[in-house]
Design a protein around this motif. Structure first.
Motif, PDB file in Angstrom:
ATOM      1  N   ASN A  35      -3.375 -10.481  12.680  1.00  0.00           N
ATOM      2  CA  ASN A  35      -2.682  -9.257  12.239  1.00  0.00           C
ATOM      3  C   ASN A  35      -2.440  -9.271  10.726  1.00  0.00           C
ATOM      4  OD1 ASN A  35      -2.607  -8.253  14.817  1.00  0.00           O
ATOM      5  ND2 ASN A  35      -0.531  -8.999  15.254  1.00  0.00           N
ATOM      6  N   GLN A  36      -2.014 -10.445  10.221  1.00  0.00           N
ATOM      7  CA  GLN A  36      -1.718 -10.570   8.781  1.00  0.00           C
ATOM      8  C   GLN A  36      -2.982 -10.406   7.950  1.00  0.00           C
ATOM      9  OE1 GLN A  36       1.668 -11.380   7.011  1.00  0.00           O
ATOM     10  NE2 GLN A  36       0.206 -10.055   6.006  1.00  0.00           N
ATOM     11  N   GLU A  37      -4.081 -11.012   8.391  1.00  0.00           N
ATOM     12  CA  GLU A  37      -5.350 -10.900   7.661  1.00  0.00           C
ATOM     13  C   GLU A  37      -5.838  -9.453   7.629  1.00  0.00           C
ATOM     14  OE1 GLU A  37      -7.298 -15.323   8.517  1.00  0.00           O
ATOM     15  OE2 GLU A  37      -7.582 -13.675   9.951  1.00  0.00           O
ATOM     16  N   HIS A  38      -5.702  -8.766   8.760  1.00  0.00           N
ATOM     17  CA  HIS A  38      -6.127  -7.365   8.836  1.00  0.00           C
ATOM     18  C   HIS A  38      -5.286  -6.499   7.891  1.00  0.00           C
ATOM     19  CE1 HIS A  38      -6.944  -3.387  10.725  1.00  0.00           C
ATOM     20  NE2 HIS A  38      -8.133  -3.937  10.957  1.00  0.00           N
ATOM     21  N   GLN A  39      -3.986  -6.793   7.859  1.00  0.00           N
ATOM     22  CA  GLN A  39      -3.076  -6.033   6.987  1.00  0.00           C
ATOM     23  C   GLN A  39      -3.415  -6.275   5.509  1.00  0.00           C
ATOM     24  OE1 GLN A  39      -0.811  -3.716   7.338  1.00  0.00           O
ATOM     25  NE2 GLN A  39      -0.252  -3.766   5.172  1.00  0.00           N
ATOM     26  N   TRP A  40      -3.627  -7.538   5.134  1.00  0.00           N
ATOM     27  CA  TRP A  40      -3.939  -7.868   3.743  1.00  0.00           C
ATOM     28  C   TRP A  40      -5.298  -7.303   3.320  1.00  0.00           C
ATOM     29  CZ3 TRP A  40      -1.944 -13.603   3.931  1.00  0.00           C
ATOM     30  CH2 TRP A  40      -0.582 -13.610   3.589  1.00  0.00           C
ATOM     31  N   LEU A  41      -6.235  -7.274   4.263  1.00  0.00           N
ATOM     32  CA  LEU A  41      -7.590  -6.829   3.928  1.00  0.00           C
ATOM     33  C   LEU A  41      -7.671  -5.310   3.732  1.00  0.00           C
ATOM     34  CD1 LEU A  41     -10.365  -8.126   3.489  1.00  0.00           C
ATOM     35  CD2 LEU A  41     -10.864  -7.717   5.910  1.00  0.00           C
ATOM     36  N   PHE A  42      -6.996  -4.569   4.611  1.00  0.00           N
ATOM     37  CA  PHE A  42      -7.134  -3.102   4.568  1.00  0.00           C
ATOM     38  C   PHE A  42      -5.897  -2.368   4.045  1.00  0.00           C
ATOM     39  CE2 PHE A  42     -10.291  -4.422   7.757  1.00  0.00           C
ATOM     40  CZ  PHE A  42     -11.416  -3.808   7.224  1.00  0.00           C
ATOM     41  N   SER A  43      -4.757  -3.063   4.070  1.00  0.00           N
ATOM     42  CA  SER A  43      -3.533  -2.487   3.517  1.00  0.00           C
ATOM     43  C   SER A  43      -3.334  -1.051   4.034  1.00  0.00           C
ATOM     44  CB  SER A  43      -3.603  -2.540   1.988  1.00  0.00           C
ATOM     45  OG  SER A  43      -2.453  -2.047   1.379  1.00  0.00           O
ATOM     46  N   ARG A  44      -3.063  -0.099   3.118  1.00  0.00           N
ATOM     47  CA  ARG A  44      -2.765   1.290   3.548  1.00  0.00           C
ATOM     48  C   ARG A  44      -3.976   2.198   3.307  1.00  0.00           C
ATOM     49  NH1 ARG A  44       3.318   2.781   1.768  1.00  0.00           N
ATOM     50  NH2 ARG A  44       2.710   4.629   2.942  1.00  0.00           N
ATOM     51  N   LEU A  45      -5.144   1.690   3.650  1.00  0.00           N
ATOM     52  CA  LEU A  45      -6.375   2.443   3.404  1.00  0.00           C
ATOM     53  C   LEU A  45      -6.395   3.777   4.168  1.00  0.00           C
ATOM     54  CD1 LEU A  45      -9.000   2.196   1.791  1.00  0.00           C
ATOM     55  CD2 LEU A  45     -10.064   1.175   3.795  1.00  0.00           C
ATOM     56  N   GLN A  46      -5.868   3.783   5.400  1.00  0.00           N
ATOM     57  CA  GLN A  46      -5.830   5.027   6.178  1.00  0.00           C
ATOM     58  C   GLN A  46      -4.944   6.071   5.498  1.00  0.00           C
ATOM     59  OE1 GLN A  46      -5.340   3.103  10.266  1.00  0.00           O
ATOM     60  NE2 GLN A  46      -6.035   5.140  10.818  1.00  0.00           N
ATOM     61  N   ASP A  47      -3.827   5.628   4.941  1.00  0.00           N
ATOM     62  CA  ASP A  47      -2.928   6.540   4.220  1.00  0.00           C
ATOM     63  C   ASP A  47      -3.618   7.113   2.983  1.00  0.00           C
ATOM     64  OD1 ASP A  47      -0.980   5.994   6.068  1.00  0.00           O
ATOM     65  OD2 ASP A  47       0.025   4.476   4.847  1.00  0.00           O
ATOM     66  N   VAL A  48      -4.372   6.261   2.289  1.00  0.00           N
ATOM     67  CA  VAL A  48      -5.126   6.701   1.106  1.00  0.00           C
ATOM     68  C   VAL A  48      -6.125   7.785   1.528  1.00  0.00           C
ATOM     69  CG1 VAL A  48      -6.798   5.999  -0.666  1.00  0.00           C
ATOM     70  CG2 VAL A  48      -4.872   4.507  -0.140  1.00  0.00           C
ATOM     71  N   ARG A  85       2.874   7.224  -3.559  1.00  0.00           N
ATOM     72  CA  ARG A  85       3.311   6.615  -2.286  1.00  0.00           C
ATOM     73  C   ARG A  85       2.241   5.724  -1.673  1.00  0.00           C
ATOM     74  NH1 ARG A  85       2.382   8.482   2.705  1.00  0.00           N
ATOM     75  NH2 ARG A  85       1.742  10.546   1.956  1.00  0.00           N
ATOM     76  N   VAL A  86       0.960   6.108  -1.809  1.00  0.00           N
ATOM     77  CA  VAL A  86      -0.097   5.322  -1.141  1.00  0.00           C
ATOM     78  C   VAL A  86      -0.858   4.392  -2.088  1.00  0.00           C
ATOM     79  CG1 VAL A  86      -0.404   7.019   0.694  1.00  0.00           C
ATOM     80  CG2 VAL A  86      -1.862   7.160  -1.329  1.00  0.00           C
ATOM     81  N   TYR A  87      -1.082   4.841  -3.323  1.00  0.00           N
ATOM     82  CA  TYR A  87      -1.896   4.019  -4.232  1.00  0.00           C
ATOM     83  C   TYR A  87      -1.132   2.803  -4.767  1.00  0.00           C
ATOM     84  CZ  TYR A  87      -5.884   7.200  -4.437  1.00  0.00           C
ATOM     85  OH  TYR A  87      -6.992   7.933  -4.119  1.00  0.00           O
TER      86      TYR A  87
END
Length: 420
Positions: A35-48, A85-87
């Motif tokens: 979960n942590q690796e996925h979060q660090w790799l993609f971060s808030r890309l969907q929000d962007v 907010r996202v960038y």
């Protein structure tokens, strides 16, 4: 330029859709990550992606409502809070993203296999995941440049100029805050790492401070003259490592295992570096003097250093100089200018990050292929290799670049004064 902004945003959104739908939401890739690796790799890309989709929709609506005189700067201003907010969190996560990606490539064979298969899909058009992940960094920079070009084309004193200035300023502030966040994290990590490697044989002082950062470091050769029998002066050499921070300078003896033993230090306000015209026989070129008006003993000290290259000598003298006043652009018509051909990512703290098409005014040039300059769009100063740029030979183009940069700067200052 306004039309280019819309077209390029549409292209950017298509790429973000691939990044999210093909990579981030891939169940096979997700299965190889914690979960942590996925979060660090993609971060808030969907929000962007979501913010880009809404932004493009509003741009297109504006265009359709008034094809001949549509505006984009008001749309940018309306979306500026969403961009922030996202960038801001996405770009701030960059350090963890890079580190996670490298770690996965080195030690997770399942991740490598799945990624290779995903990247080979025709939808990616031969682009790697890494290429998609850096798109948001590139986009906000490109957006700022497009707004800058729109601003240059507005009528001085018009409402369009005021709107364009506000939009450009909002993007510039966002990019500065993004860079500051990334820089702050890296600086803190760098200080923690150095504090574990540095020991003091002289008066100790705590190295880690929120307001301190490393400006430049490197190993130099110190030249020292000693009296020998027959009254002839003998030249001795020894390695000395300098760690220059924004508020102090440490002089160390290099030790095994990349460790350092500090034998002297001084506050930045009491140090000075200057060229040395002394001619010595043998390999002793690229010399400069370092003066400490007040070292750890409260006394004056002087050192003579040799660097491997002329650029290193010039870079040290430049780094050791007191902060320079901001240049008056309208007085710099005779200064050389260069335009960036290929993006450049700094390898050392005193270097300037360059994006393609950046225009930089050159303030210093070395004989071994390095330039120091000031980027006209934001006044950032630093060193970069000459092979990344080409000189602008046309004096009219150079004059126009200075006028446009001065105009953008003046409009921005007026805006800041109005907001104060």
């Amino acid at each position: 330029v306004k039309f280019e902004l819309i077209v390029s945003e549409a292209s950017y959104l298509r790429s973000l859709n691939i990044a999210v739908d093909h990579f981030q939401l891939s169940t096979s890739l997700r299965a190889t990550l914690s979960n942590q690796e996925h979060q660090w790799l993609f971060s808030r890309l969907q929000d962007v992606r979501d913010v880009s989709a809404t932004f493009l929709s509003d741009l297109e609506e504006n265009f359709e409502n008034n094809i001949f005189s549509f505006q984009v700067c008001d749309v940018v201003l309306n979306h500026a809070p969403d961009f922030r907010r996202v960038y801001l969190p996405y770009v701030t996560n960059q350090t963890y993203q890079e580190r996670t990606f490298q770690s996965l490539m080195n030690s997770n064979s399942n991740f490598r296999e799945v990624l290779e298969k995903l990247e080979s899909d025709p939808v990616c058009q031969r682009l790697s995941l890494k290429s998609f992940l850096i798109l948001p960094f590139q986009r906000i920079t490109r957006l700022k440049l497009l707004l800058q070009n729109i601003l240059k084309r507005t009528q001085p004193g018009s409402s369009e100029e005021a709107e364009a200035t506000k939009a450009h300023h909002a993007l510039e502030q966002l990019i500065r805050d993004c860079n500051n966040n990334v820089q702050s994290m890296r600086r803190t990590e760098e200080l923690i790492y150095l504090s574990q490697k540095i020991e003091f044989e002289c008066k100790i002082f705590p190295l880690i401070s929120q307001s301190r950062w490393l400006v430049k470091s490197g190993e130099l050769t110190a030249l020292e003259f000693s009296a020998s029998p027959g009254l002839r002066r003998k030249l001795n050499t020894r390695p000395v490592h300098l760690h220059l921070f924004n508020d102090c300078l440490l002089l160390s003896r290099p030790r095994e295992g990349s460790r350092f033993l500090v034998f002297d230090h001084a506050p930045f306000s009491s140090i000075r570096g200057e060229k040395c015209e002394m001619k010595l026989h043998g390999p002793h070129k690229n010399l400069f003097r370092l003066f400490l008006r007040q070292n750890t003993q409260g006394a004056q000290a002087e050192f003579l250093f040799r660097t491997e290259t002329q650029s290193e000598k010039l870079r040290w003298i430049s780094a050791l100089a007191m902060p320079r006043e901001e240049l008056d652009l309208l007085e710099c018509y005779n200064s050389p200018q260069v335009q960036c051909l290929r993006a450049y990512k700094p390898r050392e703290n005193d270097e300037l990050a360059l994006e393609k098409a950046d225009v930089v005014m050159v303030t210093q040039q070395s004989s071994d292929g390095w330039l120091e300059g000031v980027r006209l769009s934001d006044g950032e100063r630093g060193w970069f290799p000459v092979q990344q740029v080409e000189f602008i030979s046309n004096p009219e183009v150079r004059a126009q670049n200075l006028k446009e940069a001065h105009r953008v700067k003046t409009a921005k200052l007026q805006l800041v004064e109005q907001q104060a």
